[in-house]
Design a protein around this motif. Structure first.
Motif, PDB file in Angstrom:
ATOM      1  N   TRP A 145       0.858  -1.187   0.000  1.00 33.04           N
ATOM      2  CA  TRP A 145       0.000   0.000   0.000  1.00 33.04           C
ATOM      3  C   TRP A 145       0.889   1.230   0.000  1.00 33.04           C
ATOM      4  N   GLU A 146       0.338   2.303  -0.536  1.00 29.75           N
ATOM      5  CA  GLU A 146       1.076   3.558  -0.631  1.00 29.75           C
ATOM      6  C   GLU A 146       0.140   4.712  -0.306  1.00 29.75           C
ATOM      7  N   ILE A 147       0.718   5.792   0.206  1.00 28.32           N
ATOM      8  CA  ILE A 147      -0.025   7.032   0.400  1.00 28.32           C
ATOM      9  C   ILE A 147       0.740   8.120  -0.343  1.00 28.32           C
ATOM     10  N   TRP A 148       0.027   8.794  -1.246  1.00 29.19           N
ATOM     11  CA  TRP A 148       0.625   9.827  -2.079  1.00 29.19           C
ATOM     12  C   TRP A 148       0.088  11.196  -1.679  1.00 29.19           C
ATOM     13  N   GLY A 149       0.934  12.213  -1.812  1.00 30.69           N
ATOM     14  CA  GLY A 149       0.539  13.573  -1.476  1.00 30.69           C
ATOM     15  C   GLY A 149       0.785  14.531  -2.616  1.00 30.69           C
ATOM     16  N   ASN A 150       0.942  15.792  -2.256  1.00 36.48           N
ATOM     17  CA  ASN A 150       1.131  16.867  -3.245  1.00 36.48           C
ATOM     18  C   ASN A 150       2.264  16.554  -4.211  1.00 36.48           C
ATOM     19  N   ASN A 151       2.086  16.982  -5.450  1.00 36.73           N
ATOM     20  CA  ASN A 151       3.106  16.848  -6.495  1.00 36.73           C
ATOM     21  C   ASN A 151       3.597  15.414  -6.656  1.00 36.73           C
ATOM     22  N   HIS A 152       2.680  14.486  -6.505  1.00 37.38           N
ATOM     23  CA  HIS A 152       2.967  13.052  -6.650  1.00 37.38           C
ATOM     24  C   HIS A 152       4.136  12.622  -5.749  1.00 37.38           C
ATOM     25  N   LYS A 153       4.099  13.097  -4.517  1.00 39.47           N
ATOM     26  CA  LYS A 153       5.133  12.773  -3.534  1.00 39.47           C
ATOM     27  C   LYS A 153       4.682  11.560  -2.717  1.00 39.47           C
ATOM     28  N   LEU A 154       5.520  10.532  -2.674  1.00 38.34           N
ATOM     29  CA  LEU A 154       5.220   9.333  -1.888  1.00 38.34           C
ATOM     30  C   LEU A 154       5.443   9.642  -0.416  1.00 38.34           C
ATOM     31  N   ILE A 155       4.384   9.545   0.376  1.00 36.71           N
ATOM     32  CA  ILE A 155       4.465   9.873   1.799  1.00 36.71           C
ATOM     33  C   ILE A 155       4.774   8.625   2.629  1.00 36.71           C
ATOM     34  N   HIS A 156       4.031   7.539   2.378  1.00 34.98           N
ATOM     35  CA  HIS A 156       4.245   6.277   3.087  1.00 34.98           C
ATOM     36  C   HIS A 156       4.157   5.133   2.090  1.00 34.98           C
ATOM     37  N   LYS A 157       4.894   4.055   2.373  1.00 38.24           N
ATOM     38  CA  LYS A 157       4.808   2.866   1.537  1.00 38.24           C
ATOM     39  C   LYS A 157       5.127   1.652   2.399  1.00 38.24           C
ATOM     40  N   ALA A 158       4.393   0.567   2.168  1.00 37.54           N
ATOM     41  CA  ALA A 158       4.665  -0.695   2.867  1.00 37.54           C
ATOM     42  C   ALA A 158       4.537  -1.825   1.858  1.00 37.54           C
ATOM     43  N   ASP A 159       5.556  -2.666   1.795  1.00 35.72           N
ATOM     44  CA  ASP A 159       5.533  -3.868   0.952  1.00 35.72           C
ATOM     45  C   ASP A 159       5.567  -5.079   1.872  1.00 35.72           C
ATOM     46  N   TYR A 160       4.782  -6.102   1.523  1.00 35.53           N
ATOM     47  CA  TYR A 160       4.722  -7.309   2.331  1.00 35.53           C
ATOM     48  C   TYR A 160       5.252  -8.486   1.526  1.00 35.53           C
ATOM     49  N   THR A 161       6.125  -9.281   2.131  1.00 37.88           N
ATOM     50  CA  THR A 161       6.645 -10.458   1.437  1.00 37.88           C
ATOM     51  C   THR A 161       5.587 -11.548   1.354  1.00 37.88           C
ATOM     52  N   GLU A 162       4.715 -11.594   2.344  1.00 43.26           N
ATOM     53  CA  GLU A 162       3.582 -12.531   2.321  1.00 43.26           C
ATOM     54  C   GLU A 162       2.302 -11.704   2.260  1.00 43.26           C
ATOM     55  N   LYS A 163       1.280 -12.261   1.653  1.00 40.23           N
ATOM     56  CA  LYS A 163       0.010 -11.546   1.538  1.00 40.23           C
ATOM     57  C   LYS A 163      -0.590 -11.328   2.919  1.00 40.23           C
ATOM     58  N   VAL A 164      -1.054 -10.105   3.151  1.00 39.94           N
ATOM     59  CA  VAL A 164      -1.693  -9.755   4.407  1.00 39.94           C
ATOM     60  C   VAL A 164      -3.197  -9.800   4.175  1.00 39.94           C
ATOM     61  N   LYS A 165      -3.934 -10.336   5.126  1.00 45.58           N
ATOM     62  CA  LYS A 165      -5.392 -10.476   4.952  1.00 45.58           C
ATOM     63  C   LYS A 165      -6.118  -9.145   5.069  1.00 45.58           C
ATOM     64  N   GLY A 166      -5.517  -8.164   5.650  1.00 42.47           N
ATOM     65  CA  GLY A 166      -6.134  -6.844   5.770  1.00 42.47           C
ATOM     66  C   GLY A 166      -5.155  -5.910   6.444  1.00 42.47           C
ATOM     67  N   ILE A 167      -5.327  -4.631   6.239  1.00 44.54           N
ATOM     68  CA  ILE A 167      -4.429  -3.673   6.877  1.00 44.54           C
ATOM     69  C   ILE A 167      -5.226  -2.510   7.445  1.00 44.54           C
ATOM     70  N   LEU A 168      -4.656  -1.912   8.446  1.00 42.95           N
ATOM     71  CA  LEU A 168      -5.171  -0.668   9.003  1.00 42.95           C
ATOM     72  C   LEU A 168      -3.996   0.287   8.988  1.00 42.95           C
ATOM     73  N   THR A 169      -4.141   1.405   8.355  1.00 43.84           N
ATOM     74  CA  THR A 169      -3.049   2.361   8.282  1.00 43.84           C
ATOM     75  C   THR A 169      -3.519   3.723   8.748  1.00 43.84           C
ATOM     76  N   GLU A 170      -2.576   4.520   9.182  1.00 40.08           N
ATOM     77  CA  GLU A 170      -2.892   5.853   9.675  1.00 40.08           C
ATOM     78  C   GLU A 170      -1.940   6.836   9.015  1.00 40.08           C
ATOM     79  N   SER A 171      -2.455   7.959   8.596  1.00 44.92           N
ATOM     80  CA  SER A 171      -1.614   9.006   8.033  1.00 44.92           C
ATOM     81  C   SER A 171      -2.044  10.336   8.619  1.00 44.92           C
ATOM     82  N   ILE A 172      -1.105  11.235   8.722  1.00 40.96           N
ATOM     83  CA  ILE A 172      -1.399  12.539   9.295  1.00 40.96           C
ATOM     84  C   ILE A 172      -1.117  13.608   8.251  1.00 40.96           C
TER      85      ILE A 172
END
Length: 148
Positions: free
Chosen positions: A45-72
């Protein structure tokens, strides 16, 4: 459809065969904090901001059944956009736009302005090019007329 778009209740899915295997569970905005939950076999999953700036990114080696993420939202962020991926599809959520009492911070005031000088200069350049092409064709046609 328009109401759903205005309320942010839509998202784009890019999937093999048009079938998605992940979906948003909920997205909540509380002040400057955005909580988002997704379900399905998520690989990143990724969170993008102004000017196509990557704010957060997480890659998983194994599939995750669901995620909860927080951004400020920081002071520089006017919007955040979530992109969630699985092996078979990608979800692109509508941007979450910063607002004050439902009013976006100046975005509604952005109206394109017509630059008369540039517009007429562009039209003039196009006209000159078209006239040159026509003159070239006429010149070549007179030198080598079609044989009958």
């Amino acid at each position: 459809v328009l109401t759903a778009l205005q309320q942010g209740k839509s998202y784009m899915v890019h999937a093999e065969g048009g079938k998605r295997d992940i979906e948003p569970e909920y997205i909540k905005v509380n002040g400057d904090t955005v909580l988002a939950s997704f379900k399905g076999p998520i690989t990143s999953w990724e969170i993008w901001g102004n000017n196509h700036k990557l704010i957060h990114k997480a890659d998983y080696t194994e599939k995750v059944k669901g995620i909860l993420t927080e951004s400020i939202f920081t002071k520089e962020d006017s919007y955040l956009r979530f992109v969630v991926k699985s092996d078979k599809c990608t979800l692109y959520l509508n941007p979450i736009v910063r607002s004050v009492n439902g009013k976006t911070s100046g975005v509604e005031k952005l109206v394109p302005e017509l630059n008369q000088l540039k517009t007429w200069l562009y039209r003039l350049v196009v006209l000159v090019i078209e006239l040159l092409v026509v003159a070239l064709f006429l010149y070549l046609w007179k030198i080598k007329p079609f044989k009958r």
